[in-house]
Design a protein around this motif. Structure first.
Motif, mmCIF file in Angstrom:
data_model
loop_
_atom_site.group_PDB
_atom_site.id
_atom_site.type_symbol
_atom_site.label_atom_id
_atom_site.label_comp_id
_atom_site.label_asym_id
_atom_site.label_seq_id
_atom_site.Cartn_x
_atom_site.Cartn_y
_atom_site.Cartn_z
ATOM 1 N N PRO A 19 2.297 1.926 0.955
ATOM 2 C CA PRO A 19 1.755 2.843 -0.526
ATOM 3 C C PRO A 19 2.103 3.653 -1.867
ATOM 4 O O PRO A 19 1.933 4.763 -1.163
ATOM 5 C CB PRO A 19 -0.308 2.001 -0.710
ATOM 6 N N ARG A 378 1.194 0.815 -6.533
ATOM 7 C CA ARG A 378 0.731 -0.542 -5.820
ATOM 8 C C ARG A 378 -0.045 1.196 -5.082
ATOM 9 O O ARG A 378 0.720 1.527 -3.651
ATOM 10 C CB ARG A 378 1.233 -1.187 -4.921
ATOM 11 N N ARG A 379 -1.567 1.342 -4.352
ATOM 12 C CA ARG A 379 -2.103 2.194 -3.523
ATOM 13 C C ARG A 379 -3.046 0.852 -2.752
ATOM 14 O O ARG A 379 -3.917 1.874 -1.988
ATOM 15 C CB ARG A 379 -2.818 2.633 -4.482
ATOM 16 N N ASP A 380 -2.224 -0.165 -2.683
ATOM 17 C CA ASP A 380 -3.244 -1.112 -1.432
ATOM 18 C C ASP A 380 -1.938 -2.159 -1.822
ATOM 19 O O ASP A 380 -1.773 -3.067 -2.210
ATOM 20 C CB ASP A 380 -4.456 -1.412 -2.395
ATOM 21 N N LEU A 381 -1.631 -1.914 -0.291
ATOM 22 C CA LEU A 381 -0.819 -3.143 0.216
ATOM 23 C C LEU A 381 -1.020 -4.179 1.395
ATOM 24 O O LEU A 381 -1.385 -3.321 2.543
ATOM 25 C CB LEU A 381 0.563 -1.813 1.221
ATOM 26 N N HIS A 441 -5.134 -3.573 6.162
ATOM 27 C CA HIS A 441 -4.177 -3.442 4.565
ATOM 28 C C HIS A 441 -3.567 -1.774 4.749
ATOM 29 O O HIS A 441 -4.387 -1.146 5.550
ATOM 30 C CB HIS A 441 -5.683 -3.270 3.163
ATOM 31 N N ALA A 443 -3.492 1.521 2.195
ATOM 32 C CA ALA A 443 -4.123 2.246 1.093
ATOM 33 C C ALA A 443 -4.209 3.818 0.710
ATOM 34 O O ALA A 443 -4.377 4.458 1.932
ATOM 35 C CB ALA A 443 -5.556 1.334 0.751
#
Length: 699
Positions: A19, A378-381, A441, A443
């Motif tokens: 992220p 994108r800061r949340d994968l 996740h 992030a």
């Protein structure tokens, strides 16, 4: 986004999908356009990562000494867990790039989205599509300087600092030993300063390139003859060593070619076993260059963003970076002449393969997609699906060494837990934790931990963010486990208290010692005993490493960060809240404090916390006296109870209660029971600890 990472434990290198990081206060988020592989520095790092543990230890004896001190203080098993957790953390590669500002944090002035900037810093200006870089390591790029040239900014600053330390004057003869990237840039800077330059490198092609770039003389051997011929036997006025070798031969050769009262500056990583005679005979001056310049390695300058006044420190690392770009803009330095290879970020593994191959190379550039084709922010994968069945969805915000080696294993031991998300400051750490430790996740934005699908949030960041994160998580209806301290000041504590009062969610804090099995025995021995208790807690804390973040603003210091543990333990044993604090500090000894606490029931507690002492002595000693009872606890391994004329000794494996606290918290969340520690005790202990800090500052 894509980022190059390497395992420090195994040496494997890969381009990972992680992220995008969040810029903090004083930071700039930059979308990379070109980054430079510093072949010498990064090749050494790669070789060290691929080496055995014994070789790693031999390369960093300073860290070995620190590990030994920790083992003496905390035990071999605990230290081994911490070391392995650190080795398992991937390291970012790269330290020099150019790109475009995407966002700026608070306390950043003079930069705005869209600005073209050059960035420096190992672990900061990484080979990654996006990087968060502190403002003092960012400079604007002049319009006439191409991106590829600007990507040399870090190497340019290193070379320029070496030249500054040599103090060259117009017309002097200066030798540059080692004609790699930094050496060749050094040659050009010296020529721009009006010096006459002699270069040395065993590689004939590099010696020839040095001549093309302005060196008056460049040789592959026979340096003494070349210097004597060029200077009429006088000797070099200055020598700048930019070679990279464990041998001390370059420094000693530098002494042999120097004139009387000459100057030698070491920029490269070379051996320093000096032959005294030539240094003594010529009364030579020897200096070691501090990388990019003043500010390097100073957390207040680099991370804190506190600049040095220009009148007193004319050339900081940031000002060196800007000065180098100025030389490029004027055409006095031409980095483009040093570029031999270019690779897209997706093919970075092939770029690093060059470093171990036979193909000649010099400057290797990593290129990135332009703005239109850049990866979205994108800061949340999401990495894996949610498991079946009813489980507590747990998020970790922050996953430092303690959280990784102590807290997380205790959480994972509960079969009813789902590791839903991990949030860290850097995408690399988040991605690795998610992939290797089982989180679903990864992030970099804490909001990912406050979503509807999260039940429990563990706050394990640096201390200055605890209050904000705990309050936000509680406001979102999440159960919160916050590593100590809960807050660094009363305002932060007020905010958490208000959030806790407005939600049925539970709040726990990492006051684990009251959950230690032997501490429970001490508590039981005091049960039913009338009258106040008199308690002493002595802590042989050991010295804090000079570079530790705990001692900086973000850590709040050891009183707020560590002494709170012992205030809580005495509160637990007294069974009464603290109402008065007195504290004094030893003169001239940081963090050496004596604290006197008075509790509502008349009990007293004394805490003696000291960073001075011998590490072979136990870290913690507790003594409690009550009616007919004396209890002595040595480092959570040996308890001696004197009760009504009888003595009993209990021994056990050291257990400071971390597992008990985590288990009690998760059980309370699952069953709807009360919090493991009542909030009035958490608040009272926190306010008392803040009062200790105030007493030390104001008397």
């Amino acid at each position: 986004m894509k980022q190059v990472q390497q395992s420090y434990r195994h040496g494997t290198l890969e381009v990972a999908e992680v992220p995008v990081p969040m810029p903090g206060d004083g930071e700039v988020l930059v979308r990379s356009t070109v980054s430079l592989i510093s072949a010498g520095t990064e090749r050494q790092l790669m070789q060290l990562a691929k080496s055995s543990l014994v070789a790693k230890a031999a390369a960093r004896p300073d860290l070995v000494r620190r590990v030994i001190r920790t083992a003496r203080r905390e035990g071999v098993m605990e230290t081994a867990r911490k070391v392995l957790a650190r080795l398992d953390t991937p390291i970012p590669l790269g330290y020099s790039l150019v790109g475009e500002v995407v966002a700026v944090g608070r306390r950043v002035e003079g930069l705005a989205p869209g600005d073209r900037v050059a960035c420096a810093g190992a672990g900061l200006a990484n080979h990654a599509e996006y990087n968060c870089v502190p403002k003092n390591l960012v400079v604007r790029v002049p319009d006439r300087v191409a991106d590829e040239d600007a990507s040399f900014v870090t190497l340019g600053a290193i070379a320029l600092q070496g030249v500054r330390l040599a103090v060259p004057t117009l017309g002097e003869w200066v030798v540059v030993m080692g004609l790699g990237l930094i050496g060749l840039v050094t040659v050009q800077i010296l020529k721009a300063a009006g010096c006459r330059v002699i270069g040395l490198d065993p590689n004939a092609a590099r010696a020839a390139l040095a001549r093309d770039l302005g060196a008056d003389v460049a040789v592959t051997d026979g340096l003494e003859r070349a210097v004597a011929a060029a200077t009429g036997g006088f000797g070099a006025d200055a020598v700048i060593v930019t070679a990279s070798t464990p041998s001390s031969a370059p420094v000693n050769l530098a002494a042999e070619v120097s004139r009387l009262k000459g100057r030698i500056v070491v920029v490269g990583m070379v051996g320093l076993s000096i032959d005294r005679e030539p240094f003594y005979r010529r009364e030579l001056e020897l200096k070691l260059s501090m990388s990019y310049g003043p500010g390097r390695g100073d957390p207040a300058y680099e991370a804190g963003g506190h600049d040095y006044p220009q009148a007193y420190v004319r050339w900081t690392e940031q000002r060196n970076m800007a000065a180098f770009l100025g030389l490029v803009e004027e055409g006095r330095v031409t980095p483009a002449a040093l570029v031999t290879h270019r690779f897209p970020i997706a093919g970075a593994e092939a770029a690093y393969a060059l470093l171990d191959g036979d193909e000649p190379y010099l400057a290797i550039l990593i290129t990135y997609p332009d703005a239109g084709a850049a990866a979205p922010i994108r800061r949340d994968l999401a990495l894996r699906p949610k498991p079946a069945g009813e489980r507590l969805a747990v998020a970790f915000v922050g996953l430092g060494n303690y959280a990784r080696s102590v807290l997380l294993p205790k959480v994972k031991a509960d079969p009813g837990v789902d590791l839903a998300a991990v949030v860290t400051r850097t995408g690399l750490a988040a991605g690795h934790a998610a992939a290797g430790l089982g989180f679903r996740h990864a992030a970099t934005d804490a909001e990912a931990a406050f979503g509807a699908d999260i039940d429990v949030v563990f706050v394990a960041t640096r201390h200055d963010s605890h209050a904000d994160l705990a309050a936000r998580a509680l406001a979102a209806g999440k159960h919160v486990f916050c590593e100590k301290p809960l807050a660094l000041d009363h305002a932060g504590l007020d905010r958490v208290a208000a959030a806790a009062a407005a939600t049925p969610a539970l709040l726990a804090i990492g006051f684990n010692r009251r959950f230690a099995p032997l501490m429970a025995e001490v508590k039981a021995s005091l049960s039913g005993r009338p009258g106040p208790k008199v308690m002493l807690y002595r802590v042989n804390a050991g010295k804090l490493p000079a570079d530790s973040w705990i001692g900086r603003e973000e850590g709040g210091g050891r009183v707020l960060g560590e002494v709170c543990h012992f205030v809580d333990t005495l509160t637990f044993l007294a069974g009464s809240l603290p109402v008065e604090v007195q504290a004094v500090a030893a003169t001239g000894v940081r963090d050496a404090v004596s604290v006197l606490l008075r509790f509502a029931d008349g009990s007293t507690g004394t805490i003696v916390y000291s960073p001075v002492g011998d590490a072979s002595a136990p870290k913690e000693y507790l003594e409690v006296m009550a009616d007919g009872v004396v209890a002595r606890l040595d480092d959570f391994t040996r308890l001696t109870l004197h009760v009504d004329g009888r003595t009993r000794t209990v021994k056990g494996r050291q257990d400071k209660g971390q597992a008990g606290l985590v288990a009690a918290f998760l059980k309370a969340v699952r069953t709807g029971g009360p919090a493991p520690i009542p909030f009035d005790e958490i608040e009272a202990v926190s306010r008392a600890t803040i009062a200790i800090e105030e007493a030390l500052r104001h008397g």
